[in-house]
Design a protein around this motif. Sequence first.
Motif, PDB file in Angstrom:
ATOM      1  N   ILE A   1       7.907  -1.515  14.662  1.00 30.30           N
ATOM      2  CA  ILE A   1       8.258  -2.932  14.586  1.00 30.30           C
ATOM      3  C   ILE A   1       7.213  -3.728  15.352  1.00 30.30           C
ATOM      4  O   ILE A   1       6.700  -3.283  16.376  1.00 30.30           O
ATOM      5  N   ASP A   2       6.903  -4.911  14.854  1.00 34.93           N
ATOM      6  CA  ASP A   2       5.930  -5.844  15.428  1.00 34.93           C
ATOM      7  C   ASP A   2       4.474  -5.497  15.126  1.00 34.93           C
ATOM      8  O   ASP A   2       3.568  -6.184  15.594  1.00 34.93           O
ATOM      9  N   THR A   3       4.232  -4.464  14.310  1.00 33.19           N
ATOM     10  CA  THR A   3       2.868  -4.165  13.900  1.00 33.19           C
ATOM     11  C   THR A   3       2.310  -5.358  13.126  1.00 33.19           C
ATOM     12  O   THR A   3       3.015  -5.977  12.325  1.00 33.19           O
ATOM     13  N   LYS A   4       1.044  -5.681  13.355  1.00 34.04           N
ATOM     14  CA  LYS A   4       0.409  -6.792  12.641  1.00 34.04           C
ATOM     15  C   LYS A   4       0.152  -6.381  11.190  1.00 34.04           C
ATOM     16  O   LYS A   4      -0.433  -5.320  10.933  1.00 34.04           O
ATOM     17  N   VAL A   5       0.593  -7.227  10.266  1.00 34.92           N
ATOM     18  CA  VAL A   5       0.360  -6.998   8.843  1.00 34.92           C
ATOM     19  C   VAL A   5      -0.120  -8.283   8.185  1.00 34.92           C
ATOM     20  O   VAL A   5       0.043  -9.379   8.737  1.00 34.92           O
ATOM     21  N   LEU A   6      -0.693  -8.137   7.012  1.00 34.52           N
ATOM     22  CA  LEU A   6      -1.053  -9.267   6.168  1.00 34.52           C
ATOM     23  C   LEU A   6      -0.161  -9.194   4.937  1.00 34.52           C
ATOM     24  O   LEU A   6       0.039  -8.109   4.375  1.00 34.52           O
ATOM     25  N   VAL A   7       0.386 -10.329   4.521  1.00 38.68           N
ATOM     26  CA  VAL A   7       1.320 -10.357   3.396  1.00 38.68           C
ATOM     27  C   VAL A   7       0.911 -11.433   2.397  1.00 38.68           C
ATOM     28  O   VAL A   7       0.265 -12.419   2.747  1.00 38.68           O
ATOM     29  N   SER A   8       1.311 -11.206   1.144  1.00 39.00           N
ATOM     30  CA  SER A   8       0.952 -12.139   0.087  1.00 39.00           C
ATOM     31  C   SER A   8       1.927 -11.980  -1.073  1.00 39.00           C
ATOM     32  O   SER A   8       2.513 -10.916  -1.262  1.00 39.00           O
ATOM     33  N   ASN A   9       2.066 -13.014  -1.859  1.00 37.07           N
ATOM     34  CA  ASN A   9       2.821 -12.930  -3.100  1.00 37.07           C
ATOM     35  C   ASN A   9       1.903 -12.982  -4.314  1.00 37.07           C
ATOM     36  O   ASN A   9       2.348 -12.786  -5.440  1.00 37.07           O
TER      37      ASN A   9
ATOM     38  N   PHE B   1       5.476  -6.937  11.282  1.00 37.92           N
ATOM     39  CA  PHE B   1       6.376  -6.053  10.549  1.00 37.92           C
ATOM     40  C   PHE B   1       7.757  -6.042  11.194  1.00 37.92           C
ATOM     41  O   PHE B   1       7.881  -5.911  12.411  1.00 37.92           O
ATOM     42  N   ALA B   2       8.810  -6.162  10.374  1.00 40.71           N
ATOM     43  CA  ALA B   2      10.180  -6.136  10.879  1.00 40.71           C
ATOM     44  C   ALA B   2      10.917  -4.860  10.478  1.00 40.71           C
ATOM     45  O   ALA B   2      11.517  -4.195  11.308  1.00 40.71           O
ATOM     46  N   LYS B   3      10.859  -4.523   9.163  1.00 43.35           N
ATOM     47  CA  LYS B   3      11.575  -3.334   8.711  1.00 43.35           C
ATOM     48  C   LYS B   3      11.145  -2.976   7.294  1.00 43.35           C
ATOM     49  O   LYS B   3      10.501  -3.762   6.596  1.00 43.35           O
ATOM     50  N   TYR B   4      11.521  -1.769   6.897  1.00 37.72           N
ATOM     51  CA  TYR B   4      11.308  -1.283   5.544  1.00 37.72           C
ATOM     52  C   TYR B   4      12.664  -0.827   5.039  1.00 37.72           C
ATOM     53  O   TYR B   4      13.312   0.014   5.666  1.00 37.72           O
ATOM     54  N   GLU B   5      13.097  -1.398   3.929  1.00 36.79           N
ATOM     55  CA  GLU B   5      14.443  -1.122   3.447  1.00 36.79           C
ATOM     56  C   GLU B   5      14.467  -1.143   1.912  1.00 36.79           C
ATOM     57  O   GLU B   5      14.000  -2.109   1.302  1.00 36.79           O
ATOM     58  N   ASN B   6      14.981  -0.093   1.315  1.00 39.31           N
ATOM     59  CA  ASN B   6      15.104   0.000  -0.144  1.00 39.31           C
ATOM     60  C   ASN B   6      13.785  -0.276  -0.866  1.00 39.31           C
ATOM     61  O   ASN B   6      13.743  -0.977  -1.874  1.00 39.31           O
ATOM     62  N   GLY B   7      12.687   0.252  -0.329  1.00 41.18           N
ATOM     63  CA  GLY B   7      11.390   0.105  -0.968  1.00 41.18           C
ATOM     64  C   GLY B   7      10.705  -1.228  -0.740  1.00 41.18           C
ATOM     65  O   GLY B   7       9.681  -1.516  -1.351  1.00 41.18           O
ATOM     66  N   THR B   8      11.252  -2.061   0.135  1.00 45.20           N
ATOM     67  CA  THR B   8      10.704  -3.385   0.392  1.00 45.20           C
ATOM     68  C   THR B   8      10.314  -3.526   1.858  1.00 45.20           C
ATOM     69  O   THR B   8      11.068  -3.133   2.743  1.00 45.20           O
ATOM     70  N   VAL B   9       9.135  -4.100   2.091  1.00 42.46           N
ATOM     71  CA  VAL B   9       8.677  -4.402   3.451  1.00 42.46           C
ATOM     72  C   VAL B   9       9.150  -5.801   3.815  1.00 42.46           C
ATOM     73  O   VAL B   9       9.018  -6.739   3.035  1.00 42.46           O
ATOM     74  N   TYR B  10       9.695  -5.947   5.010  1.00 38.58           N
ATOM     75  CA  TYR B  10      10.136  -7.241   5.527  1.00 38.58           C
ATOM     76  C   TYR B  10       9.335  -7.573   6.774  1.00 38.58           C
ATOM     77  O   TYR B  10       9.025  -6.692   7.573  1.00 38.58           O
TER      78      TYR B  10
ATOM     79  N   ASN C   1       0.834  -1.184   0.000  1.00 37.33           N
ATOM     80  CA  ASN C   1       0.000   0.000   0.000  1.00 37.33           C
ATOM     81  C   ASN C   1       0.876   1.243   0.000  1.00 37.33           C
ATOM     82  O   ASN C   1       1.606   1.505   0.934  1.00 37.33           O
ATOM     83  N   LYS C   2       0.785   2.048  -1.041  1.00 35.68           N
ATOM     84  CA  LYS C   2       1.613   3.242  -1.193  1.00 35.68           C
ATOM     85  C   LYS C   2       1.187   4.374  -0.252  1.00 35.68           C
ATOM     86  O   LYS C   2       1.917   5.313  -0.059  1.00 35.68           O
ATOM     87  N   LEU C   3      -0.015   4.301   0.321  1.00 36.96           N
ATOM     88  CA  LEU C   3      -0.498   5.365   1.188  1.00 36.96           C
ATOM     89  C   LEU C   3       0.086   5.282   2.592  1.00 36.96           C
ATOM     90  O   LEU C   3      -0.023   6.215   3.359  1.00 36.96           O
ATOM     91  N   ILE C   4       0.712   4.196   2.920  1.00 36.81           N
ATOM     92  CA  ILE C   4       1.297   4.005   4.241  1.00 36.81           C
ATOM     93  C   ILE C   4       2.774   4.362   4.184  1.00 36.81           C
ATOM     94  O   ILE C   4       3.487   3.961   3.270  1.00 36.81           O
ATOM     95  N   ASP C   5       3.235   5.118   5.160  1.00 35.33           N
ATOM     96  CA  ASP C   5       4.667   5.406   5.258  1.00 35.33           C
ATOM     97  C   ASP C   5       5.294   4.262   6.052  1.00 35.33           C
ATOM     98  O   ASP C   5       5.367   4.294   7.274  1.00 35.33           O
ATOM     99  N   TRP C   6       5.710   3.228   5.330  1.00 37.11           N
ATOM    100  CA  TRP C   6       6.238   2.014   5.950  1.00 37.11           C
ATOM    101  C   TRP C   6       7.487   2.295   6.779  1.00 37.11           C
ATOM    102  O   TRP C   6       7.769   1.568   7.721  1.00 37.11           O
ATOM    103  N   SER C   7       8.215   3.340   6.461  1.00 39.28           N
ATOM    104  CA  SER C   7       9.434   3.653   7.218  1.00 39.28           C
ATOM    105  C   SER C   7       9.115   4.103   8.640  1.00 39.28           C
ATOM    106  O   SER C   7       9.992   4.094   9.498  1.00 39.28           O
ATOM    107  N   LYS C   8       7.875   4.480   8.899  1.00 40.52           N
ATOM    108  CA  LYS C   8       7.482   4.947  10.230  1.00 40.52           C
ATOM    109  C   LYS C   8       6.624   3.937  10.991  1.00 40.52           C
ATOM    110  O   LYS C   8       6.226   4.191  12.121  1.00 40.52           O
ATOM    111  N   LEU C   9       6.368   2.799  10.381  1.00 38.72           N
ATOM    112  CA  LEU C   9       5.550   1.783  11.034  1.00 38.72           C
ATOM    113  C   LEU C   9       6.327   1.137  12.178  1.00 38.72           C
ATOM    114  O   LEU C   9       7.485   0.748  12.000  1.00 38.72           O
TER     115      LEU C   9
END
Length: 70
Positions: free
Chosen positions: A12-20, A30-39, A2-10
Amino acid sequence: MNKLIDWSKLPIDTKVLVSNDMEHWIRRRFAKYENGTVYTFVDGCDSWTADNIGEMYRCESWVFTKLARD
């Protein structure tokens, strides 16, 4: 991702849903946001429990990420 979320400010440990594929969603922390990628922490771990596994395996990236609702 989601581009509307500032992932760099989320926090750590926030609950997220992920998919490929945007069809199957998995609950993660949530662990981290690095180089445009959420981990997220692997296998449902969080920052506390991820210390029990090797550094290389603590985080994984996903194609799609969204915030989970409680």
